[in-house]
Write an enzyme that holds these catalytic residues in place. Structure first.
Site, PDB file in Angstrom:
ATOM      1  N   LYS A  54       0.847  -1.202   0.000  1.00 26.62           N
ATOM      2  CA  LYS A  54       0.000   0.000   0.000  1.00 26.62           C
ATOM      3  C   LYS A  54       0.887   1.259   0.000  1.00 26.62           C
ATOM      4  O   LYS A  54       0.599   2.232  -0.710  1.00 26.62           O
ATOM      5  CB  LYS A  54      -0.948  -0.040   1.201  1.00 26.62           C
ATOM      6  CG  LYS A  54      -2.002  -1.144   1.037  1.00 26.62           C
ATOM      7  CD  LYS A  54      -2.720  -1.562   2.308  1.00 26.62           C
ATOM      8  CE  LYS A  54      -3.592  -2.790   2.026  1.00 26.62           C
ATOM      9  NZ  LYS A  54      -4.230  -3.366   3.219  1.00 26.62           N
ATOM     10  N   GLN A  98      -4.179  -1.881   9.519  1.00 26.79           N
ATOM     11  CA  GLN A  98      -4.092  -3.195   8.867  1.00 26.79           C
ATOM     12  C   GLN A  98      -4.774  -4.267   9.728  1.00 26.79           C
ATOM     13  O   GLN A  98      -4.497  -4.406  10.909  1.00 26.79           O
ATOM     14  CB  GLN A  98      -2.612  -3.561   8.616  1.00 26.79           C
ATOM     15  CG  GLN A  98      -2.403  -4.861   7.864  1.00 26.79           C
ATOM     16  CD  GLN A  98      -2.987  -4.849   6.443  1.00 26.79           C
ATOM     17  OE1 GLN A  98      -2.896  -3.853   5.726  1.00 26.79           O
ATOM     18  NE2 GLN A  98      -3.604  -5.952   6.047  1.00 26.79           N
ATOM     19  N   ASP A 121     -10.309   3.306   3.962  1.00 28.78           N
ATOM     20  CA  ASP A 121     -10.354   1.846   3.769  1.00 28.78           C
ATOM     21  C   ASP A 121     -11.778   1.317   3.997  1.00 28.78           C
ATOM     22  O   ASP A 121     -12.030   0.123   3.849  1.00 28.78           O
ATOM     23  CB  ASP A 121      -9.374   1.192   4.753  1.00 28.78           C
ATOM     24  CG  ASP A 121      -8.937  -0.201   4.320  1.00 28.78           C
ATOM     25  OD1 ASP A 121      -8.917  -0.472   3.098  1.00 28.78           O
ATOM     26  OD2 ASP A 121      -8.612  -1.030   5.203  1.00 28.78           O
TER      27      ASP A 121
END
Ligand code: NAP
Length: 281
Positions: A54, A98, A121
């Site tokens: 990312k 994450q 996200d």
């Protein structure tokens, strides 16, 4: 029939070129460099690889990133406090935590602590609710990337029967909501579903998101279906068994090179969108 390959790698690459130009235009217009903050808790090597991918994608399109690595023993309070700092940081326009975090941490509380404006996200409960209601919100990155892929290849969704296998908060559930919003008729399957094979056999569109290698069998899938595999396991195996499918389904995502690149692409696209909306960035 030879299946159309839904090439997420190629699409993500061409979308990165457009994003790079858009980032430059944004900065030429006086905007600051969009910055994505990535938080990695613990030492899981796969998670470290995903975060690095990312960060690399941000660099390729000219966006900045801020990497925060926290020890495996981090508490929920410590993580919440870091997220709070990033929420308030005017230089940061997107926050990625994450998944998964170590088990002592309340992951849902930490996801939900991300301010909606920076939830690029698409992991917050508020964002999920707004997206489900058809209101503006950043979509969860993997299903959002899948929707972009299906749209790019003009896969018809309206009136089709989509069967989503998996109901996780970041994948199965938002995937089902996005397909429903696109006027598909949606069935959601999970570990307690009876007669999975019979349900899959009815599907015009199948999304595999169970996290188990080739759990979904090729023989269950009808001719002419559209097959989307979100899974990735060692050796390039997905959640869906592919044997013979390339000769009888309408379309198919490769593993790797299908859903994975589109997930990262959705994340960085939404980070730029956030920068454009946030006056501070
Ligand atoms: P997850 O949180 O582990 O959820 C798995 C889901 O599959 C659960 O809803 C579970 O049902 C269901 N399931 C498990 N065994 C089943 C069975 N035997 N029959 C039917 N359903 C079953 O996983 P996730 O995070 O959603 O990820 C799913 C897959 O997508 C994984 O392979 C993961 O690696 C992949 N993934 C890919 C990307 C990408 O960027 N490409 C991103 C995220 C995830 P219950 O709810 O009943 O337990």
């Amino acid at each position: 029939m030879s299946a159309l390959i839904l090439d997420g790698k190629a699409l993500a690459k061409s979308r990165e070129q457009q994003l790079q130009a858009a980032v430059k235009k944004f900065q030429d217009g006086g905007g600051l460099q969009p910055v994505l903050a990535t938080i990695l808790v613990g030492d899981d090597p796969s998670s470290a690889t995903y975060v690095q991918m990312k960060i690399n994608a941000c660099a390729r399109v000219g966006m900045g990133s801020r990497f925060i690595r926290l020890p495996a023993a981090t508490t929920t309070q410590e993580l919440l406090s870091k997220i709070d700092q990033l929420n308030k940081d005017p230089d940061v326009c997107g926050i990625l935590l994450q998944h998964p975090v170590p088990e002592q941490i309340d992951e849902r509380a930490c996801f939900d602590a991300i301010t909606i404006e920076k939830d690029v996200d698409g992991v917050t409960t508020q964002g999920f609710g707004q997206m489900s209601m058809g209101e503006q919100a950043f979509g969860s990155a993997t299903p959002a990337g899948i929707m972009t892929l299906l749209k790019h290849y003009d896969i018809p969704l309206s009136g089709k029967h989509a069967v989503v296998l998996g109901r996780s908060p970041i994948l199965g559930k938002p995937m089902a909501a996005m397909l429903l919003n696109a006027n598909a008729t949606v069935t959601i399957c999970h570990s307690r579903t009876n007669n999975l094979a019979a349900l899959v056999a009815q599907a015009d569109i199948i999304v595999g998101a169970v996290g188990k290698p080739e759990l979904i069998k090729a023989a269950w899938i009808k001719d002419g279906a559209v097959v989307v595999d979100a899974g990735y396991h060692a050796g390039g195996i997905g959640d869906i068994e592919k044997a013979g499918l390339e000769n009888r389904v309408a379309a198919l995502t490769p593993v790797p090179g299908g859903v994975g690149p589109m997930t990262i692409n959705a994340l960085i696209s939404q980070t730029l969108e956030s920068a454009e909306k946030l006056e501070t960035c």
